[in-house]
Design an enzyme around this catalytic site. Structure first.
Site, PDB file in Angstrom:
ATOM      1  N   ASP A  96      -0.234   4.845   1.287  1.00 51.75           N
ATOM      2  CA  ASP A  96      -0.541   5.783   2.142  1.00 51.75           C
ATOM      3  C   ASP A  96      -0.127   5.167   3.837  1.00 51.75           C
ATOM      4  OD1 ASP A  96      -1.117   8.222   0.545  1.00 51.75           O
ATOM      5  OD2 ASP A  96      -2.877   7.148  -0.002  1.00 51.75           O
ATOM      6  N   ASP A 105       0.940  -1.234  -0.058  1.00 51.42           N
ATOM      7  CA  ASP A 105       0.082   0.060   0.161  1.00 51.42           C
ATOM      8  C   ASP A 105       0.740   1.355   0.133  1.00 51.42           C
ATOM      9  OD1 ASP A 105      -2.170   1.550   0.501  1.00 51.42           O
ATOM     10  OD2 ASP A 105      -2.048   1.545   2.684  1.00 51.42           O
TER      11      ASP A 105
END
Lengths: 178, 178
Positions: free
Chosen positions: B10, B8
């Site tokens: 963020d 991922d």
């Protein structure tokens, strides 16, 4: 659990070639048609102009007003009741296209959630039961059932389950186990 | 065949919270810190301002200048020799973010191919052996091994393999079968 269908955009639901040809014909005063692209691409037909031809696709709005491929909306809407439908497009090849592609999908496929849109590069990363795509390279690493959507450049490809239009896709899925 | 790690962006490689807090503190003359967000989010702490707070994230350049999470570059570069590494971000939640996220990845992770970037909505569609993410919802439908990257909002989550920083991720993979 519903099975999952991943669907490519260009030349499967978005009619890429007519606009690309128009753009080229206008600039070079030619009259090339889809018939000239059987078994090839515009880039391979005019290799000296590859950069120019690819440049059209990099224009941020190139993808925004492509026509929708016939019957794709109605058949995908029907399929979306019985399957999980994802749109999986190799957008990373043309990063200037992100916004136009997103807006095009929202306009023409409003019944799909944008949570089911995937902008990727290689499609090895896609987990689905079916992949409908015009580019055979994606089937080589796909673990589900590939369906080759006929496009001029792939007419000579063999060894794949081929679908020529969206009515054939509807027919294919009417016979599949849900 | 190399195993595949999906990562991922963020709060895993891009340090989202400090900028988000700064943006909010400046506008509302507050001094909230990361410590105020333990077990919650800025939106849940200030529910009346949810639209404003989400609006910051919709600014097209919000994601462009986020700091890089410590050690993520060096550890991911090391991992990329032994694994297929993909960056999988739920960018469809903030479609204005596409270009900034792409440029940020190209700047800070130049050793990764953009063919390995995936902008998606739900991560059900991701086929990988590992998923490193700060959001537990993605693990519920992921068929591989999830690694929960510690972020303020997930500190009270239990039942997942947790990693607190990129050195712990390096250590985790040093013990895994390749």
């Amino acid at each position: 659990m519903k099975k999952r269908i991943a669907i490519d955009m260009d030349e499967v639901i978005a009619d890429f070639i007519p606009k690309h040809l128009d753009r080229y014909n206008q600039e070079y005063n030619e009259q090339l048609t889809v018939n000239d692209l059987q078994g090839c691409t515009l880039e391979s037909l005019r290799p000296d102009l590859e950069d120019v031809i690819k440049g059209y696709i990099r224009e941020p709005n190139f993808f925004r007003d492509l026509k929708v491929i016939k019957d794709s909306q109605s058949v995908i809407e029907e399929l979306s009741f019985l399957y999980e439908v994802y749109i999986t497009t190799a957008a990373m090849e043309y990063p200037t296209s992100f916004t136009a592609k997103y807006e095009w999908l929202k306009e023409h496929f409003p019944f799909l959630s944008d949570m089911n849109f995937v902008f990727c590069g290689t499609k090895k990363i896609i987990r689905a039961d079916y992949l409908i795509d015009d580019n055979t390279k994606h089937f080589k690493t796909f673990e589900g059932q590939g369906l080759l959507y006929t496009a001029p450049h792939n007419v000579h490809e063999t060894g794949y389950v081929r679908v020529n239009n969206w009515q054939e896709i509807k027919s294919f899925f009417s016979k599949e186990d849900k």
